[in-house]
Design an enzyme around this catalytic site. Sequence first.
Site, short mmCIF file in Angstrom:
data_model
loop_
_atom_site.label_atom_id
_atom_site.label_comp_id
_atom_site.label_asym_id
_atom_site.label_seq_id
_atom_site.Cartn_x
_atom_site.Cartn_y
_atom_site.Cartn_z
N ARG A 128 -2.97 0.17 -6.02
CA ARG A 128 -3.40 0.80 -4.72
C ARG A 128 -4.68 1.71 -5.26
O ARG A 128 -4.51 2.86 -5.69
CB ARG A 128 -2.40 1.94 -4.28
N GLN A 133 -8.34 -2.44 -2.81
CA GLN A 133 -7.93 -2.04 -1.19
C GLN A 133 -7.96 -3.13 -0.46
O GLN A 133 -6.98 -3.29 0.70
CB GLN A 133 -9.23 -1.14 -0.86
N ASP A 136 -4.68 -4.94 -0.49
CA ASP A 136 -3.39 -4.25 -0.32
C ASP A 136 -2.59 -4.41 0.78
O ASP A 136 -2.81 -3.83 1.94
CB ASP A 136 -3.84 -2.70 -0.26
N SER A 139 -0.08 -1.47 2.28
CA SER A 139 -0.75 -0.51 3.11
C SER A 139 -1.01 -1.45 4.55
O SER A 139 -0.71 -0.52 5.42
CB SER A 139 -2.00 -0.12 2.60
N TYR A 235 0.46 8.54 -4.62
CA TYR A 235 1.66 8.53 -4.58
C TYR A 235 2.29 9.84 -4.91
O TYR A 235 1.87 10.41 -5.94
CB TYR A 235 2.47 7.56 -5.32
P1 NAD Z 1 2.81 6.07 0.91
O1 NAD Z 1 3.28 6.30 -0.57
O2 NAD Z 1 1.67 5.69 1.45
O3 NAD Z 1 3.53 7.21 1.74
C1 NAD Z 1 4.68 7.85 1.50
C2 NAD Z 1 4.53 9.38 1.33
O4 NAD Z 1 5.67 10.15 1.26
C3 NAD Z 1 3.48 9.98 0.72
O5 NAD Z 1 2.50 10.61 1.32
C4 NAD Z 1 4.24 10.90 -0.24
O6 NAD Z 1 3.53 11.89 -0.51
C5 NAD Z 1 5.40 11.34 0.65
N1 NAD Z 1 6.41 11.95 -0.10
C6 NAD Z 1 7.10 11.65 -1.08
N2 NAD Z 1 8.11 12.23 -1.70
C7 NAD Z 1 8.34 13.40 -0.34
C8 NAD Z 1 9.25 14.27 0.02
N3 NAD Z 1 10.25 14.86 -0.75
N4 NAD Z 1 8.87 14.97 0.99
C9 NAD Z 1 7.79 14.56 1.88
N5 NAD Z 1 7.05 13.80 1.48
C10 NAD Z 1 7.18 12.95 0.30
O7 NAD Z 1 4.17 4.85 1.55
P2 NAD Z 1 3.80 4.10 2.99
O8 NAD Z 1 3.13 2.81 2.61
O9 NAD Z 1 3.32 4.89 4.00
O10 NAD Z 1 5.17 3.75 3.29
C11 NAD Z 1 6.32 4.57 3.62
C12 NAD Z 1 7.64 4.21 3.66
O11 NAD Z 1 7.80 3.19 4.64
C13 NAD Z 1 8.22 3.39 2.51
O12 NAD Z 1 9.40 3.67 2.21
C14 NAD Z 1 7.93 1.78 2.94
O13 NAD Z 1 8.86 1.17 2.18
C15 NAD Z 1 8.40 1.99 4.39
N6 NAD Z 1 7.88 0.70 5.36
C16 NAD Z 1 8.75 0.45 6.17
C17 NAD Z 1 8.65 -0.77 6.85
C18 NAD Z 1 9.61 -1.24 7.67
O14 NAD Z 1 9.47 -2.12 8.48
N7 NAD Z 1 10.85 -0.33 7.88
C19 NAD Z 1 7.39 -1.29 6.85
C20 NAD Z 1 6.53 -0.85 6.02
C21 NAD Z 1 6.74 0.29 5.26
#
Ligand code: NAD
Length: 389
Positions: A128, A133, A136, A139, A235
């Site tokens: 990332r 970008q 990615d 994202s 992250y």
């Molecule tokens: P990202 O890393 O951009 O965002 C994650 C956020 O969580 C970050 O801003 C981070 O600061 C925050 N975070 C970490 N620990 C925390 C805590 N204890 N309390 C509060 N916030 C906290 O990730 P993303 O790309 O936005 O993805 C988010 C999640 O969604 C991931 O687990 C990813 O695997 C999942 N996802 C799921 C699907 C699906 O279909 N289910 C699809 C895409 C992404």
Amino acid sequence: MRVAIPKETAVDERRVAAVPDTVARLAKSGFEVVVQTRAGLNAGHPDSAYRDAGATIAESAAQTYRGADIVLKVREPRESEEIGAHEIELLPEGSILIGFLNGGRDPELVRRLAARRITAFAMELIPRTSRAQKMDALSSMSNVAGYKAALVAANSLTKFFPLLMTAAGTVAPARVFVLGAGVAGLQAIATSRRLGAVVEAFDVRPAVAEEVQSLGATFVAHEPAKAEEAGSGAYAKELSEDDQRRERELLHQHVAAADVVISTANVPGRRAPILITREMVESMRPGSVIVDLAAESGGNCELTEAGAEIRHAGVTIHGPVNLAATVPTHASQLYSRNVLALLQLFMEDSSIKLDFEDEIVRDTCITHQGRTGDQLHTQRNTEEAVPSG
Ligand code: NAD
């Protein structure tokens, strides 16, 4: 060089790795493109659109893979009943494979790819960074998933999202609480706001407060005991035990007041942090909804079941695992652009050159010339390569 676009074989997969627009760009760059019949149909692209873009249509998976130098996929190769074989067996030896390869979770797959001398690039490993970008894909898919999570919640909620003023009285807007304001979280906030909900969001990174507010949501602030506990980069780092406890108290109040909780908190390479306890779920009003996007990495809610929708104390908890595939047209459009951008990094005139000094190539390549990613990292200085024609 021949680029192959097979039809995805995973049951729930409706995306395709290249849409007609990217096929046209590849054809213009001098690549011969072969697309398996019906590969793009679920994403809204019939064979005729690929033909018009300059591709040849192959009638079977075997024909699609035959003679390919580069294979573009969404999901990792798998055993397929339809094909009657494991997709790895169809990959020509020495070819390049690009897709979400899930190698970290499946070392056996990596071993088999190496044994077949496949040069494999895992889209989930694109760093990332600003330079990467446009490649990615995680994202891109998180953007789609964040959007769809808000729709899943709205569809499941027993209430309206927007404020409504009618002759029969006023309806209060739904209250949505988003946990984790990264890519998926910010899109879930934006979509919930567009639907008229009142939105609050929480993240361990105070730096995201401004972005949250600019989308019309309120940022719920939690001050860690030590400021450095919160990650400052893209992250977050994991929180200490003590901070998790203090955080839980704050979250409990906001979860209990919410109609919808959309959770997206994620720490790369680790199990998702548990932020919503059973007790918190039980304090929500019956009819409330949780959409836990972190389901696949263990869930942000302790009751979440990956891939399932469950009810607990009147609260519906969704644990979706592949939401991007439920918006296949745009998810494929974005993904195929990400894949094309990676491919463009390798292109030199009409052949492919891999520069293992390049961070993106190095981080993303999981197998090459019989070696796995770890072995490559130690030997990268001697690398050049790759097959052409
Ligand atoms: P990202 O890393 O951009 O965002 C994650 C956020 O969580 C970050 O801003 C981070 O600061 C925050 N975070 C970490 N620990 C925390 C805590 N204890 N309390 C509060 N916030 C906290 O990730 P993303 O790309 O936005 O993805 C988010 C999640 O969604 C991931 O687990 C990813 O695997 C999942 N996802 C799921 C699907 C699906 O279909 N289910 C699809 C895409 C992404």
